[in-house]
Design a protein around this motif. Structure first.
Motif, PDB file in Angstrom:
ATOM      1  N   PRO A  68      73.423 -20.915 -50.225  1.00 52.35           N
ATOM      2  CA  PRO A  68      72.568 -20.336 -50.235  1.00 52.35           C
ATOM      3  C   PRO A  68      71.385 -20.443 -49.534  1.00 52.35           C
ATOM      4  CG  PRO A  68      73.949 -22.048 -51.608  1.00 52.35           C
ATOM      5  CD  PRO A  68      74.796 -21.668 -50.842  1.00 52.35           C
ATOM      6  N   LEU A  69      70.114 -20.203 -49.970  1.00 49.67           N
ATOM      7  CA  LEU A  69      69.085 -20.200 -49.094  1.00 49.67           C
ATOM      8  C   LEU A  69      68.491 -21.770 -48.495  1.00 49.67           C
ATOM      9  CD1 LEU A  69      67.145 -19.327 -47.104  1.00 49.67           C
ATOM     10  CD2 LEU A  69      65.548 -18.699 -49.426  1.00 49.67           C
ATOM     11  N   GLU A  70      68.782 -22.362 -49.614  1.00 55.47           N
ATOM     12  CA  GLU A  70      68.795 -24.095 -49.295  1.00 55.47           C
ATOM     13  C   GLU A  70      69.446 -24.597 -48.294  1.00 55.47           C
ATOM     14  OE1 GLU A  70      70.877 -23.707 -53.218  1.00 55.47           O
ATOM     15  OE2 GLU A  70      68.911 -22.350 -51.787  1.00 55.47           O
ATOM     16  N   THR A  71      70.168 -24.415 -48.703  1.00 54.59           N
ATOM     17  CA  THR A  71      71.337 -24.966 -47.782  1.00 54.59           C
ATOM     18  C   THR A  71      71.315 -24.817 -45.819  1.00 54.59           C
ATOM     19  OG1 THR A  71      72.964 -23.594 -47.769  1.00 54.59           O
ATOM     20  CG2 THR A  71      73.300 -25.057 -49.688  1.00 54.59           C
ATOM     21  N   LEU A  72      70.358 -23.929 -45.550  1.00 54.17           N
ATOM     22  CA  LEU A  72      70.000 -23.709 -44.030  1.00 54.17           C
ATOM     23  C   LEU A  72      70.007 -25.252 -43.709  1.00 54.17           C
ATOM     24  CD1 LEU A  72      67.933 -20.758 -43.310  1.00 54.17           C
ATOM     25  CD2 LEU A  72      70.374 -21.486 -42.211  1.00 54.17           C
ATOM     26  N   ARG A  73      70.106 -25.334 -42.318  1.00 51.24           N
ATOM     27  CA  ARG A  73      70.259 -26.479 -41.400  1.00 51.24           C
ATOM     28  C   ARG A  73      69.366 -26.605 -40.492  1.00 51.24           C
ATOM     29  NH1 ARG A  73      68.368 -30.123 -40.054  1.00 51.24           N
ATOM     30  NH2 ARG A  73      69.418 -32.131 -39.416  1.00 51.24           N
ATOM     31  N   TYR A  74      69.747 -25.302 -39.936  1.00 56.68           N
ATOM     32  CA  TYR A  74      68.361 -24.924 -38.369  1.00 56.68           C
ATOM     33  C   TYR A  74      68.290 -23.628 -38.542  1.00 56.68           C
ATOM     34  CZ  TYR A  74      70.727 -28.779 -37.354  1.00 56.68           C
ATOM     35  OH  TYR A  74      71.973 -30.235 -36.590  1.00 56.68           O
ATOM     36  N   VAL A  75      66.536 -23.390 -38.014  1.00 56.19           N
ATOM     37  CA  VAL A  75      66.304 -21.751 -38.114  1.00 56.19           C
ATOM     38  C   VAL A  75      66.197 -21.895 -36.133  1.00 56.19           C
ATOM     39  CG1 VAL A  75      64.442 -20.596 -38.833  1.00 56.19           C
ATOM     40  CG2 VAL A  75      65.410 -22.277 -40.529  1.00 56.19           C
ATOM     41  N   ALA A  76      66.569 -21.155 -35.456  1.00 57.87           N
ATOM     42  CA  ALA A  76      66.612 -20.641 -34.023  1.00 57.87           C
ATOM     43  C   ALA A  76      65.349 -20.018 -33.680  1.00 57.87           C
ATOM     44  CB  ALA A  76      67.999 -21.395 -33.653  1.00 57.87           C
ATOM     45  N   PHE A  77      65.419 -19.602 -32.630  1.00 59.70           N
ATOM     46  CA  PHE A  77      64.306 -18.258 -32.046  1.00 59.70           C
ATOM     47  C   PHE A  77      64.460 -18.695 -30.172  1.00 59.70           C
ATOM     48  CE2 PHE A  77      62.080 -20.740 -33.531  1.00 59.70           C
ATOM     49  CZ  PHE A  77      61.107 -21.564 -32.690  1.00 59.70           C
ATOM     50  N   SER A  78      64.937 -17.543 -29.592  1.00 57.75           N
ATOM     51  CA  SER A  78      64.880 -17.115 -28.166  1.00 57.75           C
ATOM     52  C   SER A  78      63.778 -17.206 -27.867  1.00 57.75           C
ATOM     53  CB  SER A  78      65.576 -16.042 -28.012  1.00 57.75           C
ATOM     54  OG  SER A  78      64.881 -14.634 -28.135  1.00 57.75           O
ATOM     55  N   HIS A  79      62.407 -17.122 -28.277  1.00 59.87           N
ATOM     56  CA  HIS A  79      61.569 -17.193 -28.527  1.00 59.87           C
ATOM     57  C   HIS A  79      60.674 -17.365 -29.109  1.00 59.87           C
ATOM     58  CE1 HIS A  79      61.950 -13.211 -27.115  1.00 59.87           C
ATOM     59  NE2 HIS A  79      60.440 -12.397 -27.371  1.00 59.87           N
ATOM     60  N   PHE A  80      58.879 -17.863 -28.651  1.00 59.85           N
ATOM     61  CA  PHE A  80      58.303 -17.800 -29.964  1.00 59.85           C
ATOM     62  C   PHE A  80      57.128 -16.368 -30.102  1.00 59.85           C
ATOM     63  CE2 PHE A  80      54.359 -19.008 -31.765  1.00 59.85           C
ATOM     64  CZ  PHE A  80      54.566 -19.901 -32.227  1.00 59.85           C
ATOM     65  N   GLU A  81      57.623 -14.811 -30.726  1.00 59.86           N
ATOM     66  CA  GLU A  81      56.804 -13.489 -30.607  1.00 59.86           C
ATOM     67  C   GLU A  81      57.458 -14.026 -32.899  1.00 59.86           C
ATOM     68  OE1 GLU A  81      57.500  -9.733 -28.817  1.00 59.86           O
ATOM     69  OE2 GLU A  81      58.749 -11.673 -28.137  1.00 59.86           O
ATOM     70  N   ALA A  82      56.399 -12.838 -33.183  1.00 60.13           N
ATOM     71  CA  ALA A  82      56.149 -12.368 -34.555  1.00 60.13           C
ATOM     72  C   ALA A  82      57.477 -12.381 -34.739  1.00 60.13           C
ATOM     73  CB  ALA A  82      55.538 -12.018 -35.165  1.00 60.13           C
ATOM     74  N   ASP A  83      58.871 -11.190 -34.218  1.00 60.46           N
ATOM     75  CA  ASP A  83      59.584 -11.089 -34.897  1.00 60.46           C
ATOM     76  C   ASP A  83      61.140 -11.811 -34.679  1.00 60.46           C
ATOM     77  OD1 ASP A  83      59.835 -10.537 -32.149  1.00 60.46           O
ATOM     78  OD2 ASP A  83      60.583  -9.184 -32.515  1.00 60.46           O
ATOM     79  N   GLU A  84      60.797 -13.473 -33.978  1.00 62.77           N
ATOM     80  CA  GLU A  84      61.604 -13.856 -33.962  1.00 62.77           C
ATOM     81  C   GLU A  84      61.437 -15.211 -34.594  1.00 62.77           C
ATOM     82  OE1 GLU A  84      63.986 -14.225 -31.325  1.00 62.77           O
ATOM     83  OE2 GLU A  84      63.717 -12.720 -29.558  1.00 62.77           O
ATOM     84  N   CYS A  85      59.959 -15.702 -35.522  1.00 59.02           N
ATOM     85  CA  CYS A  85      59.824 -16.609 -35.399  1.00 59.02           C
ATOM     86  C   CYS A  85      58.676 -16.644 -36.740  1.00 59.02           C
ATOM     87  CB  CYS A  85      59.619 -18.066 -34.939  1.00 59.02           C
ATOM     88  SG  CYS A  85      58.145 -18.099 -33.537  1.00 59.02           S
ATOM     89  N   GLY A  86      58.447 -15.382 -37.045  1.00 58.35           N
ATOM     90  CA  GLY A  86      57.140 -15.229 -37.762  1.00 58.35           C
ATOM     91  C   GLY A  86      57.426 -15.848 -38.750  1.00 58.35           C
ATOM     92  N   ALA A  87      58.295 -15.929 -40.094  1.00 68.08           N
ATOM     93  CA  ALA A  87      59.111 -16.592 -40.866  1.00 68.08           C
ATOM     94  C   ALA A  87      59.373 -17.982 -40.678  1.00 68.08           C
ATOM     95  CB  ALA A  87      60.080 -15.471 -41.440  1.00 68.08           C
ATOM     96  N   LEU A  88      58.594 -18.819 -39.450  1.00 74.58           N
ATOM     97  CA  LEU A  88      60.043 -20.184 -39.830  1.00 74.58           C
ATOM     98  C   LEU A  88      59.332 -20.454 -40.603  1.00 74.58           C
ATOM     99  CD1 LEU A  88      60.855 -22.296 -37.826  1.00 74.58           C
ATOM    100  CD2 LEU A  88      58.907 -22.926 -36.904  1.00 74.58           C
ATOM    101  N   ASN A  89      58.487 -21.516 -41.475  1.00 74.93           N
ATOM    102  CA  ASN A  89      57.202 -22.217 -42.111  1.00 74.93           C
ATOM    103  C   ASN A  89      58.462 -22.071 -43.509  1.00 74.93           C
ATOM    104  OD1 ASN A  89      56.450 -24.124 -40.144  1.00 74.93           O
ATOM    105  ND2 ASN A  89      54.321 -23.039 -40.401  1.00 74.93           N
ATOM    106  N   ASP A  90      57.966 -20.399 -43.441  1.00 74.48           N
ATOM    107  CA  ASP A  90      58.341 -19.799 -45.146  1.00 74.48           C
ATOM    108  C   ASP A  90      60.006 -20.655 -44.816  1.00 74.48           C
ATOM    109  OD1 ASP A  90      56.556 -17.836 -46.155  1.00 74.48           O
ATOM    110  OD2 ASP A  90      56.794 -17.312 -44.063  1.00 74.48           O
ATOM    111  N   PHE A  91      60.458 -20.497 -44.221  1.00 72.63           N
ATOM    112  CA  PHE A  91      62.378 -20.669 -43.865  1.00 72.63           C
ATOM    113  C   PHE A  91      62.321 -22.254 -44.268  1.00 72.63           C
ATOM    114  CE2 PHE A  91      63.499 -16.735 -42.425  1.00 72.63           C
ATOM    115  CZ  PHE A  91      64.232 -16.475 -43.783  1.00 72.63           C
ATOM    116  N   LEU A  92      61.414 -23.480 -43.612  1.00 80.35           N
ATOM    117  CA  LEU A  92      60.970 -24.267 -43.826  1.00 80.35           C
ATOM    118  C   LEU A  92      61.180 -24.647 -44.762  1.00 80.35           C
ATOM    119  CD1 LEU A  92      59.717 -25.608 -40.244  1.00 80.35           C
ATOM    120  CD2 LEU A  92      62.144 -25.288 -40.840  1.00 80.35           C
ATOM    121  N   ALA A  93      60.012 -24.428 -45.055  1.00 81.78           N
ATOM    122  CA  ALA A  93      59.745 -24.686 -47.327  1.00 81.78           C
ATOM    123  C   ALA A  93      60.861 -24.616 -48.144  1.00 81.78           C
ATOM    124  CB  ALA A  93      58.778 -23.829 -47.505  1.00 81.78           C
ATOM    125  N   ALA A  94      61.900 -23.497 -47.835  1.00 81.93           N
ATOM    126  CA  ALA A  94      62.707 -23.104 -48.448  1.00 81.93           C
ATOM    127  C   ALA A  94      63.976 -24.115 -48.457  1.00 81.93           C
ATOM    128  CB  ALA A  94      63.333 -21.636 -48.435  1.00 81.93           C
TER     129      ALA A  94
END
Length: 241
Positions: A68-94
């Motif tokens: 279930p998507l809502e059970t995600l606990r961590y959204v990790a990435f190696s560096h700040f770039e669109a393909d690494e974390c462009g959808a970060l806030n979408d996942f934090l909301a979900a």
């Protein structure tokens, strides 16, 4: 497993409880390319890379095929770039209990300003416990690029979440391979060199090699299984040339 027939997004388990989410993309006027994210299913599930913001529906759909998507606990990435974390806030909301995971430098210079929740900023060498799986953070500034860059080593399966290292073009249709990927990745790099060629690159790659990875979870292209230490050292020699 194909999770979206239109985009071709697919999910495959490349190590125990570690799933590669792959989406091939067409580049206008250019060759086919691909984006990978890695999902670790555990008591505290972790996603490594989000993909660009516009890919959020595809990646979320793929995750939902595993847990279930809502059970995600961590959204990790190696560096700040669109393909690494462009959808970060979408996942934090979900996933309301989730938090960004990144280096301390990334949290300081970008993530804690952009993200909707504060980052879990990991120190070099710090271990993040997920349950059965444990991940060690390695700071790797400018390897291949980004002052804030780092990688995560999963200690139970010896899987290195290695970001932009060993990038391969094409669709990435083979989920995991034991064939040579260095030649393809070096050919791709020489077309459009995205490495910083920093003074400490060789030392950073040697440190990763000393972790003795058995699987390399590559962000673009096939994941790789084999003697990861030897492959990382071969990359270091190629860069030195």
């Amino acid at each position: 497993m194909i999770t979206n027939a239109t985009s071709g997004t697919n999910v495959h388990e490349i190590a125990a409880d570690i799933f590669r989410i792959n989406t091939p993309i067409a580049i206008p006027g250019g060759p086919e390319f691909n984006f990978n994210q890695y999902l670790i299913a555990d008591d505290a599930p972790l996603l490594f890379h989000t993909g660009p913001r516009r890919m959020f529906p595809l990646v979320a759909e793929a995750i939902a095929g595993v847990l279930p998507l809502e059970t995600l606990r961590y959204v990790a990435f190696s560096h700040f770039e669109a393909d690494e974390c462009g959808a970060l806030n979408d996942f934090l909301a979900a996933a309301p209990q989730s938090a960004p995971v990144c280096s301390q430098v990334a949290a300081m210079v970008s993530v804690n300003d952009v993200a909707d929740r504060p980052a879990r900023a990991l120190a070099d060498g710090e271990v993040l416990e997920l349950g059965r799986h444990r991940l060690r953070w390695h700071d790797a500034p400018h390897v291949p690029h980004g002052w804030e860059n780092g990688f995560m080593m999963e200690l139970e399966t010896r899987t290195l979440l290695c970001g932009d290292l060993f990038t391969q073009g094409g669709a990435g249709s083979t989920p995991v391979t034991d064939a040579d990927i260095l030649e393809a990745s070096e050919a791709f790099r020489k077309q459009m060199d995205y490495y910083a060629h920093a003074p400490a690159t060789a030392a950073a790659l040697e440190r990763l090699a000393n972790e003795q990875p058995r699987t390399l979870a590559v962000m673009h292209g096939s994941a790789w299984r084999g003697d990861g230490a030897s492959l990382l050292r071969a990359l270091s020699k190629s860069l030195a040339r």
